[in-house]
Design a protein around this motif. Structure first.
Motif, PDB file in Angstrom:
ATOM      1  N   ARG A 587       0.826  -1.215   0.000  1.00 41.56           N
ATOM      2  CA  ARG A 587       0.000   0.000   0.000  1.00 41.56           C
ATOM      3  C   ARG A 587       0.855   1.258   0.000  1.00 41.56           C
ATOM      4  O   ARG A 587       0.584   2.213  -0.739  1.00 41.56           O
ATOM      5  N   GLU A 588       1.900   1.264   0.822  1.00 43.68           N
ATOM      6  CA  GLU A 588       2.761   2.443   0.904  1.00 43.68           C
ATOM      7  C   GLU A 588       3.491   2.677  -0.418  1.00 43.68           C
ATOM      8  O   GLU A 588       3.648   3.815  -0.859  1.00 43.68           O
ATOM      9  N   SER A 589       3.930   1.602  -1.047  1.00 40.55           N
ATOM     10  CA  SER A 589       4.627   1.732  -2.331  1.00 40.55           C
ATOM     11  C   SER A 589       3.705   2.347  -3.376  1.00 40.55           C
ATOM     12  O   SER A 589       4.105   3.261  -4.120  1.00 40.55           O
ATOM     13  N   LEU A 590       2.464   1.885  -3.436  1.00 41.45           N
ATOM     14  CA  LEU A 590       1.521   2.409  -4.421  1.00 41.45           C
ATOM     15  C   LEU A 590       1.084   3.829  -4.082  1.00 41.45           C
ATOM     16  O   LEU A 590       0.743   4.611  -4.974  1.00 41.45           O
ATOM     17  N   ARG A 597      -4.228   6.895  -2.567  1.00 46.99           N
ATOM     18  CA  ARG A 597      -4.093   8.032  -1.661  1.00 46.99           C
ATOM     19  C   ARG A 597      -4.766   7.665  -0.341  1.00 46.99           C
ATOM     20  O   ARG A 597      -5.746   6.900  -0.322  1.00 46.99           O
ATOM     21  N   LYS A 598      -4.239   8.217   0.725  1.00 49.87           N
ATOM     22  CA  LYS A 598      -4.809   7.936   2.038  1.00 49.87           C
ATOM     23  C   LYS A 598      -6.101   8.719   2.207  1.00 49.87           C
ATOM     24  O   LYS A 598      -6.219   9.865   1.767  1.00 49.87           O
ATOM     25  N   SER A 599      -7.071   8.063   2.831  1.00 45.40           N
ATOM     26  CA  SER A 599      -8.361   8.699   3.084  1.00 45.40           C
ATOM     27  C   SER A 599      -8.800   8.335   4.500  1.00 45.40           C
ATOM     28  O   SER A 599      -8.136   7.573   5.193  1.00 45.40           O
ATOM     29  N   ASP A 600      -9.934   8.868   4.886  1.00 45.09           N
ATOM     30  CA  ASP A 600     -10.438   8.569   6.229  1.00 45.09           C
ATOM     31  C   ASP A 600     -10.672   7.076   6.413  1.00 45.09           C
ATOM     32  O   ASP A 600     -10.498   6.538   7.505  1.00 45.09           O
ATOM     33  N   GLY A 601     -11.029   6.401   5.345  1.00 47.86           N
ATOM     34  CA  GLY A 601     -11.292   4.966   5.437  1.00 47.86           C
ATOM     35  C   GLY A 601     -10.065   4.112   5.231  1.00 47.86           C
ATOM     36  O   GLY A 601     -10.168   2.889   5.186  1.00 47.86           O
ATOM     37  N   GLY A 602      -8.925   4.736   5.063  1.00 51.03           N
ATOM     38  CA  GLY A 602      -7.689   3.981   4.841  1.00 51.03           C
ATOM     39  C   GLY A 602      -7.019   4.406   3.554  1.00 51.03           C
ATOM     40  O   GLY A 602      -6.287   5.398   3.516  1.00 51.03           O
ATOM     41  N   PHE A 603      -7.287   3.687   2.454  1.00 53.42           N
ATOM     42  CA  PHE A 603      -6.692   3.992   1.157  1.00 53.42           C
ATOM     43  C   PHE A 603      -7.770   3.922   0.086  1.00 53.42           C
ATOM     44  O   PHE A 603      -8.699   3.127   0.168  1.00 53.42           O
ATOM     45  N   GLU A 604      -7.616   4.762  -0.934  1.00 49.36           N
ATOM     46  CA  GLU A 604      -8.517   4.695  -2.078  1.00 49.36           C
ATOM     47  C   GLU A 604      -7.719   4.926  -3.351  1.00 49.36           C
ATOM     48  O   GLU A 604      -6.632   5.522  -3.334  1.00 49.36           O
ATOM     49  N   ILE A 605      -8.254   4.436  -4.465  1.00 51.99           N
ATOM     50  CA  ILE A 605      -7.570   4.556  -5.756  1.00 51.99           C
ATOM     51  C   ILE A 605      -7.614   6.006  -6.216  1.00 51.99           C
ATOM     52  O   ILE A 605      -8.632   6.685  -6.098  1.00 51.99           O
ATOM     53  N   ASN A 606      -6.480   6.467  -6.745  1.00 51.12           N
ATOM     54  CA  ASN A 606      -6.328   7.858  -7.163  1.00 51.12           C
ATOM     55  C   ASN A 606      -6.026   7.907  -8.662  1.00 51.12           C
ATOM     56  O   ASN A 606      -4.878   8.078  -9.063  1.00 51.12           O
ATOM     57  N   PRO A 607      -7.031   7.728  -9.522  1.00 53.46           N
ATOM     58  CA  PRO A 607      -6.755   7.641 -10.956  1.00 53.46           C
ATOM     59  C   PRO A 607      -6.295   8.963 -11.554  1.00 53.46           C
ATOM     60  O   PRO A 607      -6.743  10.035 -11.136  1.00 53.46           O
ATOM     61  N   VAL A 608      -5.418   8.869 -12.533  1.00 52.80           N
ATOM     62  CA  VAL A 608      -4.955  10.058 -13.259  1.00 52.80           C
ATOM     63  C   VAL A 608      -6.113  10.690 -14.025  1.00 52.80           C
ATOM     64  O   VAL A 608      -6.282  11.903 -14.040  1.00 52.80           O
ATOM     65  N   ARG A 609      -6.905   9.849 -14.649  1.00 49.89           N
ATOM     66  CA  ARG A 609      -8.000  10.338 -15.487  1.00 49.89           C
ATOM     67  C   ARG A 609      -9.261  10.470 -14.639  1.00 49.89           C
ATOM     68  O   ARG A 609      -9.820   9.468 -14.185  1.00 49.89           O
TER      69      ARG A 609
END
Length: 732
Positions: A587-590, A597-609
């Motif tokens: 998770r940290e590597s990604l 990206r880190k969010s209140d719920g932990g991690f979420e996908i941060n798409p470029v598009r």
């Protein structure tokens, strides 16, 4: 090897490689002696043909031909079949230094063919052909060898096998960065060179004397042998076949060699009608700029520029490469007019443009787009990163051997281009995740169970009721085989312990018991594997293949983490510390790469598009691969630890071609489409570059580059490192 150097530059013959230096007169005496011997042994179809032709004076024989074995006899040609053929004998000093082994690095001045069934490991240097193919010097040498009547045969060993990164015990795929007509590469390892070794001396013997002499003098001899091998191969029945990738793979199957057809075609060539040679050169091409378009210090896109093989490595970020190739200097020894043929031999021909620039079609502008890794046609499971384009000429009777233009794409770069062709992203050090079943007995119990646990529901929901019923029956059969395998392993372990404790006079008996127990355990394990490979009733797929398909789909599900967030969170709280550490590391590597990206719920996908389209449609190629890596970690570290196993490997690329880069570049554009530079995600943080490749130090109030600095790219321990260099300057 000094003795060989003296030999090479003193004009001696290949036959002069003796412990004591023989002079040319002695070598000629040996050739006179060879003339008294039969051209071939009687009793075989080819041998009888050659003997008949030789008696009539229409076959040259192997007088003056030499065989060079470079594996110390490991895969030795049976010289008794070729009475006139002579073998190179290396001086004792060369043998002691072991410089008589491996790929040949000297051009010998006689007609020489040879072999070496030797290789390094795939990641330790690979096969002998790859040793030549990774540098312009190596490919240049091969062209000189090819046109100096020398031809060598080497096995591919581990450089052309189904698989990826050797995951799951498979191979690496096609690791050759260029295709050439300069060598014969055999499919497989030691001994697979034998069918080619047996065919070549017969072919050399079958040429008419005057034809063979003319081909030797002109440097066309081995090119014609290559043409004969390719056009005679089993499965090549028409001109269209010959002008296709089917006839010109980088690696050849030994069972496709048709030695008799090669021999008959060689004997049928007349002095007035000799095969031509296609000769090509690059006259104009795109030239990506280092530090802006690519970052591989000390290297360009040019791998090789030889008259019959041009190789390029796709380094620059632009989607296409445009190159103009001139084949008008192609040659026919009798001055006959030539027709030109250009063919895509490997790669999607619909994506490649070949535009002829003159009526003769001897000059063409070729546009090749970037290709992601793709399957090799006709070779199940084998994938490649190389596009091959062949150029052929025809003189009214014969086709030439191919001249190749190749483009090699770097497998550890995941690229995404926008619909308008602009580069959107390059993820470097790209890798491949793989999950597989580690504990089949427990996994099958989960599929058979109807206990209602979340893991069971997750898995069972991916199969139809019919499939689950059939898997249940096979699970029962596997359980019986597994019980025998477990008992066999226990017995084997006990036998090993007994051998260690046995008295000296009982060691032999104890060792025999260990061997017997090991064979029984192996047989039981194989029986379990056989059960898993059985086709499901009514389906053309095995249990093992179906399960792997489902696991791959789970791993590729971009909504897996979000759709199962509550269950995953609960399982994560109870995860083993080591498993949790590995999940967090992924998770940290990604996150550093900007994919999460880190969010209140932990991690979420941060798409470029960004946008409202489904996430699966917006993710880039690199983002998709990263999500597969994350899902694989979740499935094997949290969902089914110890039941599933996880592999993630950076895609292998020969370090002599490319260096590791631990970053991801996301490209930025102005509203009108003007390139603005890129955002680079690294382990050390986020950096921004302008369109010229300068590191942005300061921005203006509107977010534009105000001050910037050049960056130095240096290769350190096989990886590219960056440091700011030069004065800070105002952005222009």
């Amino acid at each position: 090897f000094a003795g060989l150097l003296v030999f090479m530059f003193s004009g001696g013959s290949a036959g002069a490689l003796q412990e004591k230096s023989d002079d040319r007169a002695e070598a000629q005496a040996k050739e006179r002696e060879a003339k008294k011997k039969p051209i071939a042994l009687a009793g075989s179809e080819i041998g009888d043909l050659l003997r008949k032709w030789y008696a009539a004076g229409t076959a040259a024989g192997n007088i003056g031909d030499y065989y060079d074995n470079r594996d110390s006899g490991h895969s030795q040609l049976d010289m008794s079949r070729y009475p006139q053929l002579q073998q190179i004998v290396y001086p004792e000093s060369v043998i002691k230094s072991r410089t008589n082994r491996g790929r040949q690095t000297r051009i010998l001045p006689d007609v020489v063919f040879g072999n070496s069934s030797t290789s390094f490991s795939a990641e330790g240097g690979g096969s002998n052909p790859r040793g030549y193919y990774v540098s312009s010097q190596g490919v240049n040498f091969l062209f000189s060898q090819y046109t100096s009547n020398n031809l060598y045969i080497y096995p591919e060993h581990v450089d052309y096998d189904p698989g990826h990164n050797r995951a799951g015990g498979g191979g690496y795929g096609d690791l050759y960065p260029i295709n050439t007509p300069y060598l014969i590469i055999s499919q497989g390892s030691s001994g697979t060179d034998q069918p080619f070794m047996r065919a070549v001396p017969y072919t050399l013997a079958a040429f008419r004397p005057e034809v063979k002499q003319k081909l030797k003098e002109s440097g066309f001899l081995m090119p014609v042998v290559q043409m004969l091998l390719r056009i005679s191969n089993n499965g090549i029945a028409t001109n269209a076949d010959y002008l296709s990738g089917k006839a010109h793979p980088p690696v050849f199957q030994g069972n496709a060699v048709n030695a008799r057809k090669m021999v008959e075609m060689a004997h049928g060539i007349n002095l007035s009608d000799l095969p031509p040679m296609a000769l090509i050169r690059a006259v104009k091409e795109d030239a990506p700029v280092f530090g802006r378009d690519y970052f591989e210090t000390g290297r360009t896109e040019k791998l090789a520029d030889t008259p019959t093989a041009i190789g390029r490595i796709f380094r620059g970020s632009a989607r296409t490469r445009k190159i103009t190739i001139d084949a008008s200097e192609s040659k026919d020894l009798n001055g006959k007019p030539l027709k030109f043929f250009w063919r895509v031999l490997q790669g999607d021909a619909s994506r490649i443009e070949i535009n002829y620039l003159n009526p003769e079609q001897s000059i063409a502008e070729i546009t090749v787009p970037h290709f992601n890794r793709f399957p090799v046609e006709g070779r199940p499971g084998l994938e490649t990163n190389r596009v091959d384009i062949g150029v052929f000429v025809h003189n009214g009777t014969y086709y030439s051997p191919p001249a190749f233009l190749t483009f090699f794409m770097l497998d550890r770069e995941d690229r995404t281009y926008a619909s308008d062709g602009r580069i959107a992203e390059i993820g470097y050090n790209a890798g491949t995740a793989r999950i597989s079943v580690a504990d089949w007995m427990t996994f099958l119990r989960l599929l058979k169970s109807d206990g209602g646990g979340w893991q069971e529901r997750l898995l069972r929901g991916r199969f139809s009721a019919e499939q689950l019923s059939a898997i249940g029956d096979i699970a029962d059969e596997f359980a019986k085989a597994d019980a025998v395998a477990v008992a066999g392993k226990i017995k084997h372990d006990a036998a090993i312990a007994a051998e260690k404790a046995a008295a000296e006079n009982d060691k032999s008996k104890a060792k025999a018991a260990v061997d017997a127990a090991r064979k029984a355990a192996d047989a039981a394990r194989r029986e379990g594997e056989r059960v898993l490979e059985k086709k499901l009733p009514g389906h053309d797929i095995s249990v093992a293949a179906l399960v792997q398909k489902v696991l791959n789909e789970l791993m590729a599900d971009v909504n897996f983490a979000s759709a199962n967030a509550a269950a995953l969170e609960q399982l994560t709280r109870g995860a083993d510390k080591k498993d949790l550490a590995e999940l967090n590391a992924a998770r940290e590597s990604l996150t550093r790469l900007g994919v999460l990206r880190k969010s209140d719920g932990g991690f979420e996908i941060n798409p470029v598009r960004k946008g409202n389209a489904p996430l699966s449609e917006r993710l880039t190629r690199f983002e998709n691969k990263c999500i597969e890596r994350l899902n694989a970690a979740l499935l094997t570290r949290v969902v089914l630890p110890k039941i599933l196993r996880y592999e993630w490997r950076v895609n292998y690329v020969d370090t002599r071609l490319d260096s590791a880069k631990d970053w991801r570049d996301v490209y930025n554009y102005a509203p009108d489409g003007t390139p603005m530079g890129w955002t680079r995600y690294t382990n050390g943080g986020i950096e921004e570059f302008n369109a010229e490749g300068l590191l942005i130090i300061e921005k203006d109030a509107e977010g534009r580059c105000a001050k910037a600095q050049r960056v130095r790219y240096e290769r350190v321990s096989g990886a590219i490192k960056t440091t700011p260099a030069g004065e800070i300057q105002t952005c222009g």
